[in-house]
Design a protein around this motif. Structure first.
Motif, mmCIF file in Angstrom:
data_model
loop_
_atom_site.group_PDB
_atom_site.id
_atom_site.type_symbol
_atom_site.label_atom_id
_atom_site.label_comp_id
_atom_site.label_asym_id
_atom_site.label_seq_id
_atom_site.Cartn_x
_atom_site.Cartn_y
_atom_site.Cartn_z
ATOM 1 N N ARG A 1 -17.950 7.585 17.337
ATOM 2 C CA ARG A 1 -16.942 6.961 18.191
ATOM 3 C C ARG A 1 -17.133 7.413 19.629
ATOM 4 O O ARG A 1 -17.055 8.598 19.939
ATOM 5 N N ILE A 2 -17.404 6.457 20.531
ATOM 6 C CA ILE A 2 -17.538 6.718 21.960
ATOM 7 C C ILE A 2 -16.511 5.852 22.677
ATOM 8 O O ILE A 2 -16.650 4.627 22.716
ATOM 9 N N LEU A 3 -15.463 6.486 23.206
ATOM 10 C CA LEU A 3 -14.343 5.756 23.794
ATOM 11 C C LEU A 3 -13.787 4.807 22.732
ATOM 12 O O LEU A 3 -13.391 5.232 21.666
ATOM 13 N N ASP A 4 -13.750 3.510 23.011
ATOM 14 C CA ASP A 4 -13.302 2.532 22.023
ATOM 15 C C ASP A 4 -14.472 1.834 21.340
ATOM 16 O O ASP A 4 -14.279 0.840 20.635
ATOM 17 N N PHE A 5 -15.663 2.342 21.530
ATOM 18 C CA PHE A 5 -16.862 1.732 20.957
ATOM 19 C C PHE A 5 -17.296 2.516 19.733
ATOM 20 O O PHE A 5 -17.336 3.748 19.747
ATOM 21 N N THR A 6 -17.609 1.802 18.655
ATOM 22 C CA THR A 6 -18.078 2.410 17.416
ATOM 23 C C THR A 6 -19.534 2.027 17.200
ATOM 24 O O THR A 6 -19.883 0.846 17.243
ATOM 25 N N SER A 7 -20.363 3.030 16.972
ATOM 26 C CA SER A 7 -21.790 2.782 16.789
ATOM 27 C C SER A 7 -22.046 2.135 15.436
ATOM 28 O O SER A 7 -21.183 2.147 14.550
ATOM 29 N N PRO A 8 -23.232 1.577 15.234
ATOM 30 C CA PRO A 8 -23.582 1.065 13.903
ATOM 31 C C PRO A 8 -23.558 2.178 12.852
ATOM 32 O O PRO A 8 -23.656 3.360 13.163
ATOM 33 N N ARG A 9 -23.439 1.767 11.605
ATOM 34 C CA ARG A 9 -23.308 2.716 10.500
ATOM 35 C C ARG A 9 -24.599 3.497 10.296
ATOM 36 O O ARG A 9 -25.687 2.933 10.264
ATOM 37 N N VAL A 10 -24.452 4.818 10.178
ATOM 38 C CA VAL A 10 -25.570 5.709 9.899
ATOM 39 C C VAL A 10 -25.403 6.248 8.484
ATOM 40 O O VAL A 10 -24.321 6.717 8.120
ATOM 41 N N LYS A 11 -26.456 6.181 7.694
ATOM 42 C CA LYS A 11 -26.381 6.631 6.302
ATOM 43 C C LYS A 11 -26.929 8.046 6.179
ATOM 44 O O LYS A 11 -28.034 8.340 6.622
ATOM 45 N N VAL A 12 -26.120 8.920 5.564
ATOM 46 C CA VAL A 12 -26.522 10.294 5.276
ATOM 47 C C VAL A 12 -26.607 10.427 3.759
ATOM 48 O O VAL A 12 -25.609 10.269 3.056
ATOM 49 N N SER A 13 -27.796 10.718 3.249
ATOM 50 C CA SER A 13 -28.020 10.784 1.804
ATOM 51 C C SER A 13 -27.864 12.213 1.297
ATOM 52 O O SER A 13 -28.285 13.167 1.958
ATOM 53 N N VAL A 14 -27.257 12.327 0.126
ATOM 54 C CA VAL A 14 -27.114 13.606 -0.568
ATOM 55 C C VAL A 14 -27.783 13.472 -1.928
ATOM 56 O O VAL A 14 -27.443 12.577 -2.707
ATOM 57 N N ASP A 15 -28.736 14.343 -2.201
ATOM 58 C CA ASP A 15 -29.461 14.314 -3.472
ATOM 59 C C ASP A 15 -29.756 15.759 -3.869
ATOM 60 O O ASP A 15 -30.624 16.408 -3.275
ATOM 61 N N CYS A 16 -29.021 16.260 -4.856
ATOM 62 C CA CYS A 16 -29.134 17.662 -5.252
ATOM 63 C C CYS A 16 -29.341 17.763 -6.756
ATOM 64 O O CYS A 16 -28.769 16.990 -7.530
#
Length: 239
Positions: free
Chosen positions: A201-216
């Motif tokens: 979130r930058i001011l009122d602007f939302t960046s595109p979705r970033v995927k964070v993977s969890v594999d344990c």
């Protein structure tokens, strides 16, 4: 006499010669229509300029902040309950000519997991709700739900969730392996996997979705009811 008199009379007037066509008059466009079109063009140009200006400001802010990908890791695993029960076989009541059914077992498991979310950016991050799957040998056993949340800049947050596996039946090779691993080797290897969606979130602007993977991959001891091994990504950690 009348014939001679009529011969000197002038011909009757031709009315068609005296009829004149109305001249074509040019009607210039009205001033109100021209002003309306001019206002529309000016408004469109203003909107385009404001859009480009906002985009330029956002790009400048992004280049100045240099956003980084957040980190979402499995920190702790606590085994609360675990139980493995072999399903009674009906082979004793079957005739000798009938093939014995494959062995089966049911697994009951309750584990609490603690994830750590780290935001290294100068702005906040908004995480969407996600699900983590607990699997044994590629077979899903249960699902742990994590609700969405907002994380401020330069912060670390712990998220707790639990998965409850209630008498899930395992058949054939999976049942044989889990009974052998639990009774002889005192180890059950599970896999925890899932994808976390994050937006900066930058001011009122939302960046595109970033995927964070969890594999344990984790190994738990049924006798001690504790975690003995955890491996997330490349490096493994013995507990």
């Amino acid at each position: 006499m009348n014939g001679e008199h009529n011969s000197h009379l002038p011909p009757p007037p031709n009315h068609n010669q005296h009829q004149h066509q109305r001249p074509y008059r040019y009607h210039p466009p009205s001033s109100s229509s021209a002003s309306f079109k001019g206002c529309c063009c000016c408004l469109f140009a203003l909107l385009v300029f404001l859009g480009l200006l906002a985009l330029a400001v956002v790009l400048i802010i992004v280049l100045a902040l240099k956003p980084k990908k957040p980190q979402f890791e499995l920190q702790q695993v606590e085994v609360q309950t675990i139980g493995i029960a072999a399903t009674p076989s009906a082979s004793s009541s079957l005739p000798p000519t009938v093939t014995m059914p494959p062995p089966a077992a049911s697994l009951s498991l309750t584990i609490k997991m603690v994830f750590t979310a780290q935001n290294p950016n100068k702005v906040g991050i908004k995480y969407s709700g996600t699900q983590f799957y607990v699997m044994y040998g590629g077979v899903p056993l249960g699902v742990a739900n994590v609700p969405g949340f907002y994380q401020p800049a330069h912060s670390i947050r712990s998220i707790e969730t639990a998965v409850v596996v209630d008498h899930v039946n395992l058949v054939e090779a999976d049942a044989t392996d889990i009974v052998k691993d639990a009774s002889i080797n005192d180890r059950i290897e599970l896999r925890i996997t899932g994808d976390v969606g994050a937006k900066i979130r930058i001011l009122d602007f939302t960046s595109p979705r970033v995927k964070v993977s969890v594999d344990c991959a984790i190994v738990i001891s049924p006798r001690k009811r504790s975690l003995t091994y955890k491996q997330c990504g490349v490096d493994g950690v013995n507990v």
